[in-house]
Write a protein that holds these residues in place. Structure first.
Motif, PDB file in Angstrom:
ATOM      1  N   GLY A 109       0.838  -1.193   0.000  1.00 25.12           N
ATOM      2  CA  GLY A 109       0.000   0.000   0.000  1.00 25.12           C
ATOM      3  C   GLY A 109       0.866   1.233   0.000  1.00 25.12           C
ATOM      4  N   PHE A 110       0.247   2.397  -0.200  1.00 22.73           N
ATOM      5  CA  PHE A 110       0.984   3.656  -0.285  1.00 22.73           C
ATOM      6  C   PHE A 110       0.818   4.536   0.960  1.00 22.73           C
ATOM      7  CE2 PHE A 110       0.890   3.516  -5.154  1.00 22.73           C
ATOM      8  CZ  PHE A 110       2.237   3.188  -5.226  1.00 22.73           C
ATOM      9  N   GLU A 111       0.111   4.059   1.959  1.00 21.75           N
ATOM     10  CA  GLU A 111      -0.199   4.912   3.101  1.00 21.75           C
ATOM     11  C   GLU A 111       0.591   4.511   4.344  1.00 21.75           C
ATOM     12  OE1 GLU A 111      -2.804   3.564   1.237  1.00 21.75           O
ATOM     13  OE2 GLU A 111      -3.043   5.446   0.114  1.00 21.75           O
ATOM     14  N   GLY A 112       0.914   5.503   5.170  1.00 23.78           N
ATOM     15  CA  GLY A 112       1.414   5.271   6.512  1.00 23.78           C
ATOM     16  C   GLY A 112       2.849   4.797   6.622  1.00 23.78           C
TER      17      GLY A 112
ATOM     18  N   ARG B  49      -0.881   9.658  -3.648  1.00 19.22           N
ATOM     19  CA  ARG B  49      -0.855   8.887  -2.399  1.00 19.22           C
ATOM     20  C   ARG B  49       0.570   8.686  -1.881  1.00 19.22           C
ATOM     21  NH1 ARG B  49      -3.717   3.698  -4.317  1.00 19.22           N
ATOM     22  NH2 ARG B  49      -2.496   4.305  -6.172  1.00 19.22           N
ATOM     23  N   PRO B  50       1.511   8.143  -2.649  1.00 19.15           N
ATOM     24  CA  PRO B  50       2.876   8.052  -2.125  1.00 19.15           C
ATOM     25  C   PRO B  50       3.516   9.410  -1.926  1.00 19.15           C
ATOM     26  CG  PRO B  50       2.815   7.403  -4.442  1.00 19.15           C
ATOM     27  CD  PRO B  50       1.392   7.514  -3.981  1.00 19.15           C
TER      28      PRO B  50
ATOM     29  N   THR C  39       2.429  10.653   1.490  1.00 20.64           N
ATOM     30  CA  THR C  39       3.020   9.837   2.552  1.00 20.64           C
ATOM     31  C   THR C  39       4.497  10.147   2.731  1.00 20.64           C
ATOM     32  OG1 THR C  39       1.429   8.055   2.166  1.00 20.64           O
ATOM     33  CG2 THR C  39       3.433   7.486   3.363  1.00 20.64           C
TER      34      THR C  39
ATOM     35  N   GLN D 159       4.845  13.471   4.396  1.00 24.98           N
ATOM     36  CA  GLN D 159       4.523  13.425   5.827  1.00 24.98           C
ATOM     37  C   GLN D 159       5.669  12.839   6.643  1.00 24.98           C
ATOM     38  OE1 GLN D 159       0.976  11.199   6.666  1.00 24.98           O
ATOM     39  NE2 GLN D 159       1.091  11.543   8.885  1.00 24.98           N
TER      40      GLN D 159
ATOM     41  N   SER E  17     -10.318  10.945  -4.302  1.00 21.87           N
ATOM     42  CA  SER E  17     -10.428   9.855  -3.337  1.00 21.87           C
ATOM     43  C   SER E  17     -11.042   8.655  -4.043  1.00 21.87           C
ATOM     44  CB  SER E  17     -11.311  10.262  -2.154  1.00 21.87           C
ATOM     45  OG  SER E  17     -12.657  10.415  -2.579  1.00 21.87           O
TER      46      SER E  17
END
Length: 414
Positions: A69-72, A98-99, A102, A105, A174
């Motif tokens: 996945g690309f999150e977190g 998305r990446p 992330t 962040q 989204s």
């Protein structure tokens, strides 16, 4: 867990063994455009990081890395594990929001291991939000249409104050929005706008409504920029067609040197006014036929746009400039050759059919397909296979729904 699938480098690869690896985060047509731009500069093989089997990673110039996945923090950990296989460093490029968000962040964890240029995280978030972007632009006197963010049915009361027709689109992209709605809509009446907004609110919770900028499909322009420690590098183009027309993705485009001076000055002044001085940044414009002026449509910040390969084939390879700055190498020599067309060969045909025209292009221009290349055929073959599979799946779903409605059991129950 991240997996890097090795592929033999294509014949003619010229990247030095000691050069940083170009790593493309995100695939699709955006990623493929980026991959081929870097390959044109000899920067292959590169690594395409995505969550699934993808057309960009099918390019002969790329190796495929699969992440969950690309999150977190999980994505960051997988990215850092991939970095262990790149002993000479790596330069990040973003083809997907998305990446991008992330990595931004968690940039303190990523920056020691990868080279990349991004504005501050807050500015990146602000410019990814359409409502915040229009606020920033309007506050500084830049040319934007009247715009409102609708977050509840009570907010629909602002719509009568806008001049028809209207444009309705998401405040930010989204899966919930993309799965139910088009990229944008043109609506002719107040009742139609209120009904559409109500449907979007039920699914997403907010929607942007603004006055429509009048103009033909080929009145849409774009200015692609790379901002770094050296002078800004820009490329200006215009769309031939969009799919769907007026509101959709780029179906064909070519250079627009006649508008370059005005749009490059306007674009750089805006980004500098909000404090953006590094990385990829672009602005889409539409020429308003009512007064001939250019108006902002929306920016793209931190990642490349679908049209970025056009800049490469026209001699202003923005991706190569970005790589050289990040890798601390000398920038390439640039010389504009505006006699090229970049087109999505499938959707440009459909757009022309919808407009009732042929697929016409400026005379004397060389055409570069988004998918099919004789020397790199796999992405086009996969795109055709996926499109056919999706069409078959939709057809089967309609058939099964029809059978369920007309089945004897349902008739008796009625």
């Amino acid at each position: 867990m991240a997996r890097l699938l090795e592929r033999n480098p294509p014949q003619g690869a010229v990247t030095s063994d000691a050069a940083p690896t170009a790593v493309v985060l995100g695939g699709g047509a955006n990623g493929l455009s980026l991959v081929r731009s870097l390959a044109r500069a000899g920067l292959h093989p590169m690594v395409v990081v995505d969550t699934a089997y993808d057309i960009a990673s099918m390019s002969r110039y790329a190796r495929r890395a699969v992440v969950s996945g690309f999150e977190g923090k999980g994505f960051v950990s997988e990215l850092l594990r991939l970095r262990a296989a790149m002993p000479h460093g790596a330069v990040l490029f973003f083809a997907d929001d998305r990446p991008l968000l992330t990595v931004s962040q968690y940039r303190d964890a990523v920056a020691p291991w990868f080279s990349f240029e991004l504005p501050s995280h807050q500015l990146l978030v602000d410019l990814t939000s359409k409502e915040r972007f229009f606020q920033l632009a309007q506050r500084s006197g830049f040319p934007v249409p009247a715009t409102h963010l609708v977050k509840s049915r009570d907010d629909l009361s602002v719509l009568p104050g806008l001049r028809l027709p209207l444009c309705v689109k998401p405040n930010s992209r989204s899966p919930a929005y993309d799965g139910s709605f088009q990229k944008a809509y043109r609506v002719e009446t107040l009742a139609e706008a209120q009904s559409l907004c109500a449907r979007v609110l039920d699914v997403v919770g907010e929607v942007i409504v603004q006055e429509w900028i009048e103009g033909t499909n080929d009145a849409i322009y774009f200015c692609l920029c790379y901002l770094g420690p050296g002078a800004p590098v820009c490329f200006t183009g215009r769309k031939g067609r969009s799919f769907p027309p007026q509101t959709g993705w780029t179906a064909s485009c070519w250079a627009a040197p006649e508008a370059a001076a005005e749009l490059e000055d306007l674009t750089i002044r805006f980004f500098r006014s909000v404090g953006l001085t590094s990385g990829f940044a672009s602005m889409e414009y539409k020429r308003d036929t009512r007064d001939g002026s250019f108006r902002f449509v929306e920016p793209t910040v931190g990642r490349t746009d679908l049209q970025v390969e056009l800049s490469a084939v026209c001699g202003v390879n923005l991706c190569h400039v970005g790589y050289c700055d990040a890798a601390k190498q000398s920038r390439p020599a640039l010389k504009l050759d505006p006699t090229h067309v970049w087109r999505d060969e499938f959707r440009d045909f459909l757009a022309a059919r919808m407009l009732g025209t042929g697929c016409s292009y400026p005379p004397g221009h060389r055409i570069h397909n988004a998918y099919w290349r004789w020397d790199d055929p796999a992405p086009a073959l996969l795109e055709v296979a996926q499109t056919a599979s999706n069409s078959l799946r939709r057809s089967m779903t309609r058939v099964l729904k029809t059978k369920a409605i007309s089945s004897p059991t349902n008739k008796r129950a009625g």
